[in-house]
Design an enzyme around this catalytic site. Structure first.
Site, PDB file in Angstrom:
ATOM      1  N   ARG A  87       0.829  -1.206   0.000  1.00  0.00           N
ATOM      2  CA  ARG A  87       0.000   0.000   0.000  1.00  0.00           C
ATOM      3  C   ARG A  87       0.864   1.257   0.000  1.00  0.00           C
ATOM      4  NH1 ARG A  87      -5.459   1.683   0.878  1.00  0.00           N
ATOM      5  NH2 ARG A  87      -6.169  -0.469   0.997  1.00  0.00           N
TER       6      ARG A  87
ATOM      7  N   GLU B 140      -9.633   6.332   7.300  1.00  0.00           N
ATOM      8  CA  GLU B 140      -8.198   6.534   7.144  1.00  0.00           C
ATOM      9  C   GLU B 140      -7.801   7.773   6.342  1.00  0.00           C
ATOM     10  OE1 GLU B 140      -6.230   2.159   7.165  1.00  0.00           O
ATOM     11  OE2 GLU B 140      -7.716   2.520   5.606  1.00  0.00           O
TER      12      GLU B 140
END
Length: 783
Positions: free
Chosen positions: A322, A728
């Site tokens: 990621r 997030e």
């Protein structure tokens, strides 16, 4: 037959409502039940963990005789007592529950004590006599990179022709940065209570983001089928990723002690033990080599991100992936190579944390934007805007996903205006020319964050809904509540689907015997997945009730509708109705099932790892923040004086909850980049192991001007009521604070020098950057 899936409810009671958190009154009154508040069965024992005091070596002698003889001790658990699996790694092997020989990090569990009181257990573990053959630990991520000490193989992405493009670039810059890790510092520490049941069964109360994984691992260490273990999780006092994979160990230890003693066991870690034994956000070491033209437009980029994973893989493979996926952040890189390395060091195994590697990946490209701006003499915002993803030809990521529905150009333009960016920039520049000691800095940074688990099979969820004959509803789903308002949103989603008052709906504890095989509540996907599953279950029940009324009232099903707690239909040209409670009773009398499961899996996503191509994300969430700081150049101390945020949430399910998530995420991100510093000594011992040595932001650190607005536009993808994830993405808005600090220091050189500033940007590091900038000025050096 009518399909109700796409029917929009006619009531507005719950739609886009700024409804309070479903547990807020209980939180305020101290009535909310956490694992440690559960009334324990008679005879419950309390566990404490004995762990390694060194970072690397071997156990040469282990004497627990004084531990066993200590007051109140009932039993002691060692590795040889485990009947099933010893390794409880989340994905890849390497995380033994206990050890009797190899030591890979300070804090590695060796044994567990069960005593009649918690104090007795804690006192007992200190009486262990352990001899070690100590070895030199590997603690430096750059050394691990040089020695190729990896927990998993490296991964690479490539698009375009980097070498040719770099050779033709007008300008070239290279830089490196260290990005610090972060302690989760959840208010509720790691805790589990395990109660013995019949047939080798156990009821596990665990403060976990992943009940199904706790169920699986407890069953595996006990060597029993999964169906013997039930995990119950009503709420957590914070998780932030620290309870995704690393909550399981304590439940496993408690369960093994239950097996040995036949009594209920609770294991709750003291704060210092928790910080010592559990993983943190991965520190990263990043580099870039970038070519660009005279306007700051990037032509070629070679980026490297190296995660300090600690001693084992844990979730690091996906976390570094990621970071790679977000090394472009919001910017089009026409010719690019990205390398991602998973470095092994002798520290606790680092793990998931809000953003899951994305923030660390974004940091290197945001440094590059500032550096390029200083090199070509432009405002950093102009350089950022020029490099944003655009239309056809400038819309493909390094992993070959097309950036569709790009909102950032419009969002940034709106924030520029609302924050009065350019006037403030002029005022700050003028201020800095006359202020000798205090320097102000300003930065606007964007966020483009991909939403979905990058491990495809985790993108699924289930829900269970019961309608009772009095019209009340009980909902259970696979997500976990850790304060983020997931249960609140799901109540509203079900209420909206059935056109009811949310007060008529109750959410029950997440339990593995109600919704099995659940994914962790992580990756900002809690509402997207579980909300859609709950909605699907509600629509199944709605369809059944409509069919029942149509059949027994002799009306067309198309005339049956749910409105504001009523069910209405047309019967012989007459408008008829009954309350929802009456409709539930009517359906029950006519033998219609009022219980349904719902299921959802995210569409469109895929990723070919071998080719480094695919669509790992269903959509992107966007946002931007303007931060202003003031720096004392004599001491390095600073204040964040103003923050303006505009954040994309799609069609907000609950503006109050979303605003709270944005504010909290930003402040937590600000702490990561400024005050929260993890410290290990040269022996690998964690010294920042409590609130006295580790500083999270306080309320006094909140900027005096803190303006947060929602960029509300329906998600173009078919998410639940066209909302977007909000857990997030706001975290990374805090990069604007770090960039503003660099801007303030750069003003010392009239913005010709772009200072190096590793994170966390503590006052000491800011002062170092000030001194280095002044040294460069004296030597006549610029970029």
């Amino acid at each position: 037959m009518r399909n109700l899936t796409d029917v929009t409810p006619t009531n507005t009671a719950s739609k886009n409502s700024a409804r309070k958190h479903e547990s807020a009154p209980k939180h305020v009154a101290g009535e909310a039940t956490y694992v440690d508040d559960i009334i324990e069965p008679r005879g419950t024992l309390y566990g404490a963990v004995g762990f390694s005091s060194i970072a690397k070596g071997k156990i040469t002698a282990l004497d627990l005789s004084e531990v066993r003889a200590s007051e109140g001790v009932v039993d002691v658990l060692e590795v040889d007592d485990i009947p099933g699996h010893i390794d409880i790694a989340a994905v890849f092997d390497g995380d033994p529950l206990l050890t009797k020989d190899d030591i890979k990090y300070q804090g590695q569990p060796i044994f567990v004590v069960a005593a009649t009181t918690e104090l007795q257990a804690r006192r007992a573990v200190r009486k262990a006599k352990i001899d070690y053959q100590e070895m030199e630990p590997l603690l430096n991520v750059t050394q691990a990179l040089e020695r190729e000490q990896f927990v998993r193989p490296s991964h690479y992405m490539k698009r375009g022709h980097y070498d040719e493009a770099m050779a033709q670039a007008d300008y070239r810059l290279q830089a490196q940065q260290h990005v610090g890790g972060q302690e989760h510092f959840y208010l509720e520490g790691q805790v589990a209570l395990v109660v013995p049941m019949e047939d080798q069964g156990m009821l596990v109360y665990s403060s976990t983001q992943h009940p199904s994984e706790v169920q699986k691992l407890v069953a595996e260490v006990l060597n029993v089928p999964f169906n013997r273990i039930t995990v119950d999780m009503r709420r957590m006092g914070g998780g932030f990723g620290g309870k995704e994979s690393q909550a399981a160990a304590w439940a496993c230890m408690a369960a093994l002690l239950v097996l040995k003693t036949g009594r209920a066991v609770k294991v709750r870690l003291p704060r210092s033990d928790d910080m010592t034994m559990t993983g943190k956000r991965h520190p990263f070491y990043n580099t870039y080599d970038i070519g660009f033209d005279e306007n700051g437009l990037i032509q070629a980029a070679d980026i490297m991100v190296a995660g300090d994973c600690g001693h084992s893989a844990d979730l690091s493979d996906a976390i570094v992936d990621r970071a790679m996926f977000h090394a472009d952040n919001a910017y089009y890189l026409p010719n690019v190579t990205i390398a991602g390395h998973r470095c092994m060091t002798n520290t606790v195994s680092h793990t998931a944390f809000r953003g899951f590697g994305g923030p660390q990946g974004m940091m290197i490209i945001e440094r590059a934007m500032d550096d390029i701006a200083r090199a070509v003499g432009c405002d950093p915002l102009d350089v950022r805007k020029r490099n944003l993803y655009g239309g056809v030809g400038r819309d493909t990521t390094p992993y070959h996903q097309q950036v569709e529905h790009n909102l950032l150009p419009e969002l940034i333009e709106q924030l520029e205006t609302s924050s009065d960016y350019w006037q403030r920039r002029a005022d700050i520049t003028q201020w800095n020319q006359t202020s000798r000691v205090l320097k102000r800095g300003l930065a606007l940074t964007p966020v483009k964050f991909g939403i979905s688990f990058t491990l495809q099979h985790l993108n699924q969820a289930g829900a269970l809904i019961h309608i009772y004959t009095d019209g009340s509803i009980q909902v259970n789903h696979g997500g976990t509540e850790m304060g983020q308002g997931l249960h609140t949103k799901i109540i509203q989603i079900v209420a909206q689907a059935l056109s009811l008052n949310p007060d008529d709906i109750q959410i029950t504890a997440t339990r593995t015997d109600k919704v099995p095989n659940t994914s962790p509540t992580a990756a900002s996907s809690g509402t997207d997945l579980n909300g859609q599953a709950a909605k699907n279950a509600a629509l199944i029940l709605k369809q059944r009730i409509c069919e029942c009324i149509a059949e027994h009232k002799g009306c067309e099903i198309e005339t049956v509708r749910f409105e504001d707690g009523q069910v209405r239909w047309r019967e012989q040209d007459q408008e008829e109705s009954m309350s929802f409670a009456q409709a539930a009773q009517f359906a029950y009398v006519n033998r219609v099932s009022l219980s349904a499961t719902g299921y959802y899996k995210t569409p469109k996503i895929w990723y070919d790892r071998n080719a480094a191509k695919g669509r790992p994300f269903f959509y992107f969430a966007n946002g931007a923040a303007v931060s202003e700081v003031i720096v004392d150049t004599l001491t390095g101390e600073y204040r964040v004086v103003a923050v303006d945020i505009l954040h994309d949430v799609g069609r907000s399910l609950n503006p109050a909850v979303d605003l709270g998530q944005i504010e909290g995420g930003f402040i937590q991100g600000m702490g990561w980049l400024t005050t929260e510093e993890l410290k290990w000594n040269d022996k690998g011992v964690l010294t920042s192991n409590g609130p006295a040595t580790y500083k999270i932001p306080a309320i006094s650190d909140t900027p005096p001007r803190f303006k947060v607005s929602l960029f509300e536009r329906d998600n173009d993808e078919e998410t639940v009521y066209h909302s977007k994830a909000v857990g997030e993405p706001p975290f990374m808005l805090a990069i604007s604070v770090w960039s503003a600090l660099r801007d303030a220091v750069s003003s010392l050189s009239d913005y010709t020098i772009s200072p190096s500033l590793d994170s966390p940007a503590t006052p000491e590091r800011v002062l170092d950057a000030v001194m280095a900038t002044r040294d460069q000025l004296r030597q006549g050096e610029t970029l």
